[in-house]
Design an enzyme around this catalytic site. Structure first.
Site, PDB file in Angstrom:
ATOM      1  N   CYS A  47       0.875  -1.395   0.134  1.00 22.91           N
ATOM      2  CA  CYS A  47      -0.123   0.112  -0.187  1.00 22.91           C
ATOM      3  C   CYS A  47       0.877   1.065   0.047  1.00 22.91           C
ATOM      4  O   CYS A  47       1.700   1.434   0.952  1.00 22.91           O
ATOM      5  CB  CYS A  47      -0.807   0.010   1.195  1.00 22.91           C
ATOM      6  SG  CYS A  47      -1.589   1.563   1.494  1.00 22.91           S
ATOM      7  N   TYR A 179      -5.078   6.205  -9.166  1.00 19.66           N
ATOM      8  CA  TYR A 179      -6.288   5.418  -8.709  1.00 19.66           C
ATOM      9  C   TYR A 179      -7.657   5.635  -9.161  1.00 19.66           C
ATOM     10  O   TYR A 179      -8.438   5.043  -9.618  1.00 19.66           O
ATOM     11  CB  TYR A 179      -6.532   5.288  -7.059  1.00 19.66           C
ATOM     12  CG  TYR A 179      -5.606   4.288  -6.368  1.00 19.66           C
ATOM     13  CD1 TYR A 179      -5.987   3.145  -5.818  1.00 19.66           C
ATOM     14  CD2 TYR A 179      -4.420   4.780  -5.921  1.00 19.66           C
ATOM     15  CE1 TYR A 179      -5.017   2.363  -4.940  1.00 19.66           C
ATOM     16  CE2 TYR A 179      -3.534   4.049  -5.151  1.00 19.66           C
ATOM     17  CZ  TYR A 179      -4.050   2.651  -4.697  1.00 19.66           C
ATOM     18  OH  TYR A 179      -3.164   1.917  -3.971  1.00 19.66           O
TER      19      TYR A 179
HETATM   20  N1  LIG Z   1      -6.726   7.487   3.710  1.00 22.61           N
HETATM   21  C1  LIG Z   1      -6.029   6.354   4.043  1.00 22.61           C
HETATM   22  C2  LIG Z   1      -5.810   5.778   2.778  1.00 22.61           C
HETATM   23  C3  LIG Z   1      -5.382   4.273   3.325  1.00 22.61           C
HETATM   24  C4  LIG Z   1      -5.929   3.348   1.992  1.00 22.61           C
HETATM   25  O1  LIG Z   1      -6.812   3.562   1.373  1.00 22.61           O
HETATM   26  N2  LIG Z   1      -5.338   2.186   2.149  1.00 22.61           N
HETATM   27  C5  LIG Z   1      -5.858   1.058   1.221  1.00 22.61           C
HETATM   28  C6  LIG Z   1      -4.685   0.028   0.794  1.00 22.61           C
HETATM   29  S1  LIG Z   1      -3.607   0.941  -0.442  1.00 22.61           S
HETATM   30  C7  LIG Z   1      -6.660  -0.056   2.030  1.00 22.61           C
HETATM   31  O2  LIG Z   1      -6.395  -0.243   3.072  1.00 22.61           O
HETATM   32  N3  LIG Z   1      -7.949  -0.297   1.408  1.00 22.61           N
HETATM   33  C8  LIG Z   1      -8.688  -1.416   1.764  1.00 22.61           C
HETATM   34  C9  LIG Z   1     -10.086  -1.019   1.574  1.00 22.61           C
HETATM   35  O3  LIG Z   1     -10.367   0.132   0.982  1.00 22.61           O
HETATM   36  O4  LIG Z   1     -10.780  -2.073   1.723  1.00 22.61           O
HETATM   37  C10 LIG Z   1      -5.022   6.923   4.774  1.00 22.61           C
HETATM   38  O5  LIG Z   1      -4.934   8.114   4.850  1.00 22.61           O
HETATM   39  O6  LIG Z   1      -4.050   6.210   5.449  1.00 22.61           O
END
Ligand SMILES: N[C@@H](CCC(=O)N[C@@H](CS)C(=O)NCC(=O)O)C(=O)O
Length: 311
Positions: A47, A179
């Protein structure tokens, strides 16, 4: 816990707001004092948002002060999972199987997406923050009394306003821009997002012609925020997210800059291209239904970059 589908508004991908947003502070005024051994980072090396926090932890030499556990790069309907496999770890603190257990331990009614990174507090037994911008800043600033490396200032006072402004542009059009392109479900939405990505990359290519890093002779947090997207770009975003107008290797300055950052102190040890590739190609079945992981590209990240000449 079932994961909701990515929100989709008019063909556009919309990222969920962060649920937990408390702060660890050096003086403890927030109720979360910066202490050695108290906090733990749960991350995926795949990530980009988690990767930023892994980089700052390594560069500030916070490994002894803040523990870290890496989840399985392949995320299924049950979400991020602990376990085994190359570079994947069991949860050493709570014996959890899924990261969702940290969210429910913090809020029993939690039903939204479970994301990495997570900063966990072992004393109050709750998530302090799942906001990577804020976790990154906390590690940069609030832990200086316990950090092994005090010489690195990633948020220098002289540049703070400009850093904030460039962070916002890079987030919108590059970090999250890839994305928005990759998850778009309408042609026009995809094209607009992908063109935004390259418009900003073209500007950054020009900016990096006569300075080694974005703000001069030393990297700041903006460089690391950009790095996590550049390191994934040719291996994943060109193909999987269809950001294929140019590759990073086609940009002389960005390609040298990427290798320069990769070779900076311990940064290479934070990069796991196996986790990165397997995460994207195996997790997003709607984009890659065959789940084939491509064999390339060959990237010689350790080769000489020649950017020392810029000072
Ligand atoms: N806004 C979050 C973004 C984190 C994020 O979107 N991580 C993704 C992986 S790249 C995630 O865990 N996605 C899981 C999901 O959306 O179910 C941050 O600031 O840390």
């Amino acid at each position: 816990m079932a994961q909701l589908p990515d929100e989709d508004v008019g063909g556009s991908f919309v990222r969920q707001d962060d649920a937990f947003d408390a702060w660890v502070t050096a003086d403890g005024s927030s109720g979360f004092p910066a202490e050695t051994g108290r906090y733990h980072l749960y991350v995926s090396l795949a990530c980009p948002w988690a990767h930023r926090t892994v980089i700052v932890r390594a560069l500030k030499r916070l490994e002894d002060a803040i523990g870290m556990t890496v989840v399985d790069p392949i995320r299924d309907d049950a979400g991020w999972r602990f376990g085994d496999g190359p570079g994947v770890e069991c949860d050493p603190l709570n014996g959890w199987t899924y990261l969702s257990e940290a969210y429910v331990a913090t809020d029993p009614h939690y039903r939204d997406r479970v994301t990495v990174p997570v900063l966990w507090d072992t004393v109050t037994q709750r998530i302090v923050s799942n906001n990577d911008d804020h976790i990154m800043r906390m590690l940069e600033i609030e832990f200086d009394d316990v950090a092994g490396a005090h010489d690195l200032d990633f948020y220098p006072i002289a540049h703070q306003a400009e850093i904030d402004a460039l962070n916002a542009t890079i987030y919108d059009t590059v970090n999250n821009g890839v994305y928005r392109a990759g998850f778009a479900t309408e042609q026009s939405v995809y094209e607009a997002a992908a063109r935004d990505v390259f418009a900003t990359l073209d500007r950054l290519e020009a900016r990096l012609a006569d300075r080694r890093y974005l703000f001069g002779r030393l990297p700041v947090e903006t460089d690391w925020r950009l790095f996590v997207t550049l390191i994934r770009f040719d291996a994943v975003y060109v193909g999987h997210f269809k950001c294929n107008l140019r590759r990073i290797v086609d940009y002389p300055n960005l390609w040298g800059y990427l290798r320069d950052l990769y070779q900076f102190r311990d940064v290479a040890s934070t990069v796991n291209l196996d986790h990165i590739k397997r995460h994207y190609y195996l997790t997003h079945g709607e984009i890659n239904p065959t789940r084939i992981v491509p064999i390339g590209p060959e990237l010689d990240l350790a080769s000489a970059h020649g950017r020392e000449r810029l000072g």
